[in-house]
Design a protein around this motif. Structure first.
Motif, PDB file in Angstrom:
ATOM      1  N   GLN A  47       2.612  -1.082 -17.205  1.00 51.92           N
ATOM      2  CA  GLN A  47       3.199  -1.602 -15.959  1.00 51.92           C
ATOM      3  C   GLN A  47       2.139  -2.314 -15.124  1.00 51.92           C
ATOM      4  O   GLN A  47       2.457  -3.161 -14.311  1.00 51.92           O
ATOM      5  CB  GLN A  47       3.861  -0.477 -15.159  1.00 51.92           C
ATOM      6  N   ARG A  72       8.801  -1.027 -17.035  1.00 47.85           N
ATOM      7  CA  ARG A  72       8.374  -0.162 -18.138  1.00 47.85           C
ATOM      8  C   ARG A  72       9.307  -0.423 -19.307  1.00 47.85           C
ATOM      9  O   ARG A  72      10.502  -0.144 -19.231  1.00 47.85           O
ATOM     10  CB  ARG A  72       8.475   1.287 -17.699  1.00 47.85           C
ATOM     11  N   ASP A 108       1.173   2.743 -19.365  1.00 43.50           N
ATOM     12  CA  ASP A 108       2.507   2.295 -19.776  1.00 43.50           C
ATOM     13  C   ASP A 108       2.695   0.780 -19.676  1.00 43.50           C
ATOM     14  O   ASP A 108       3.819   0.297 -19.756  1.00 43.50           O
ATOM     15  CB  ASP A 108       3.572   3.006 -18.950  1.00 43.50           C
ATOM     16  N   ASP A 161      -2.718   2.475 -15.536  1.00 42.55           N
ATOM     17  CA  ASP A 161      -1.699   3.292 -16.191  1.00 42.55           C
ATOM     18  C   ASP A 161      -1.580   2.895 -17.651  1.00 42.55           C
ATOM     19  O   ASP A 161      -1.849   1.756 -18.011  1.00 42.55           O
ATOM     20  CB  ASP A 161      -0.338   3.107 -15.515  1.00 42.55           C
TER      21      ASP A 161
HETATM   22 MG    MG Z   1       4.634   3.695 -14.884  1.00 41.83          MG
END
Ligand code: MG
Ligand code: UDP
Length: 324
Positions: A103, A204, A101, A99
């Motif tokens: 995370q 996040r 972001d 991902d």
């Molecule tokens: Mg995420």
């Protein structure tokens, strides 16, 4: 079988939707990890129709590093379709999804590779110390369990996209022309020797989750209906059971009136009518909804629309190469 694999050792596939806040930090963390692997690699960013400055940032990455390729999709097709686009264009012998972001920490990539080197063709991950809101954690625990049961899978954590796939698996996924899917589950179906390892999970910090409650429900419907007919069968059975129950109830009320003489025939009829109407209308609506889910998917399959459209591909040495 035609395969593009093997041209580089590792492809990292990252779907990106409105992640302008995270991208710089992601790249700062990802790059040293990739360089220290001592393997040839490519990083494929898929811009999933972002409306912020994401594409500009990705373009800068592409300009600055020959290993970066950017697939700019024509609209927002969703995380899993964006990953599919990345798979279609990947050239690595091994493929890792991530991902954007932050995370999923990029520092876990070497651990995934270690398992792949040991011969596992799908390396899944589950989050330890998961840092999501409690509502998300409880909901996903229930859904993980339910999905495993009805789809006959064994995946500990459906939500964690930090995963490794062998080229063979990616080739099979690329040949599955489903228009709605859930990639970790699809891969698990084809895996010969899968394994799951724990990974650290972070909150996040930047930007917002792209999944609201409604999108989460949609995603899980996709997951269940793509991999199982059980929801359909459950509805049929629930319908049968409830019809039987309301029939028994009616019979009971009828017997009570007839043999014990309780109430009037008039009130019996009214009560019976109310009781059955409630139950039946509930079942009908629910069943229609579930049937609708499947029909919607069949409709999408038969219309054979492409799963995504590409606006432009930025890659070094490609025919759209923008930079000498
Ligand atoms: Mg995420
Ligand atoms: N994403 C995407 N298209 C979408 C939604 C999300 O490419 O329509 C990407 C997003 O940029 C991120 C990943 O998919 O890299 C996971 O999304 P998000 O973090 O919002 O999901 P969550 O972690 O909340 O499940």
């Amino acid at each position: 079988m035609l395969t593009k694999g093997g041209e580089v050792e590792l492809s990292v596939v990252i779907p990106v939707y409105n992640e302008e806040e995270s991208l710089h930090r992601l790249f700062e963390e990802l790059w040293p990890v990739m360089e220290n692997l001592g393997r040839s690699f490519e990083i494929i960013f898929i811009n999933d129709g972002s409306r912020d400055s994401t594409m500009g940032i990705l373009y800068d990455f592409y300009i600055s590093r020959p290993e970066v390729r950017v697939i700019d999709l024509g609209a927002n097709f969703g995380q899993h379709m964006a990953i599919m686009a990345g798979f279609d264009h990947s050239r690595g012998g091994k493929i890792i999804t991530l991902d954007a972001d932050l995370q999923n920490p990029p520092s876990e990539i070497p651990n995934i590779l270690k398992q792949m080197d040991a011969g596992h063709d799908v390396v899944g991950t589950y989050r330890v110390g998961r840092q999501d809101p409690i509502f998300r954690k409880v909901a996903s625990k229930c859904i993980n369990r339910l999905t495993n049961r009805i789809a006959k899978l064994k995946i500990r954590d459906y939500g964690c996209m930090l995963r490794g796939y062998d080229r063979r698996i990616i080739d099979i996924i690329n040949q599955s022309h489903e228009s709605t899917t859930f990639i970790p589950a699809l891969a698990q179906k084809f895996a010969v020797d899968p394994i799951e390892i724990p990974v650290a999970h972070r909150e996040r910090e930047l930007g917002q989750s792209k999944y609201g409650l409604f999108q989460l429900i949609r995603l899980n419907f996709d997951l269940m209906t793509s991999f199982s007919l059980v929801p359909l069968q459950l509805v049929t059975m629930a319908g049968m059971l409830l019809s039987a129950l309301s029939f028994l109830l009616l019979f009971y009320m009828f017997a009570r009136r007839l043999f014990l003489g309780i109430g009037t025939w008039q009130s019996f009829l009214e009560q019976a009518f109310d009781a059955s109407l409630f139950v039946i209308s509930g079942i009908t609506l629910f069943s229609l909804g579930i049937i609708g889910e499947y029909i919607g998917r069949i409709y999408r399959e038969v219309s054979k629309r492409p799963r995504y459209s590409v606006r432009k591909i930025f890659e070094h040495g490609g025919k759209d190469d923008e930079k000498a």
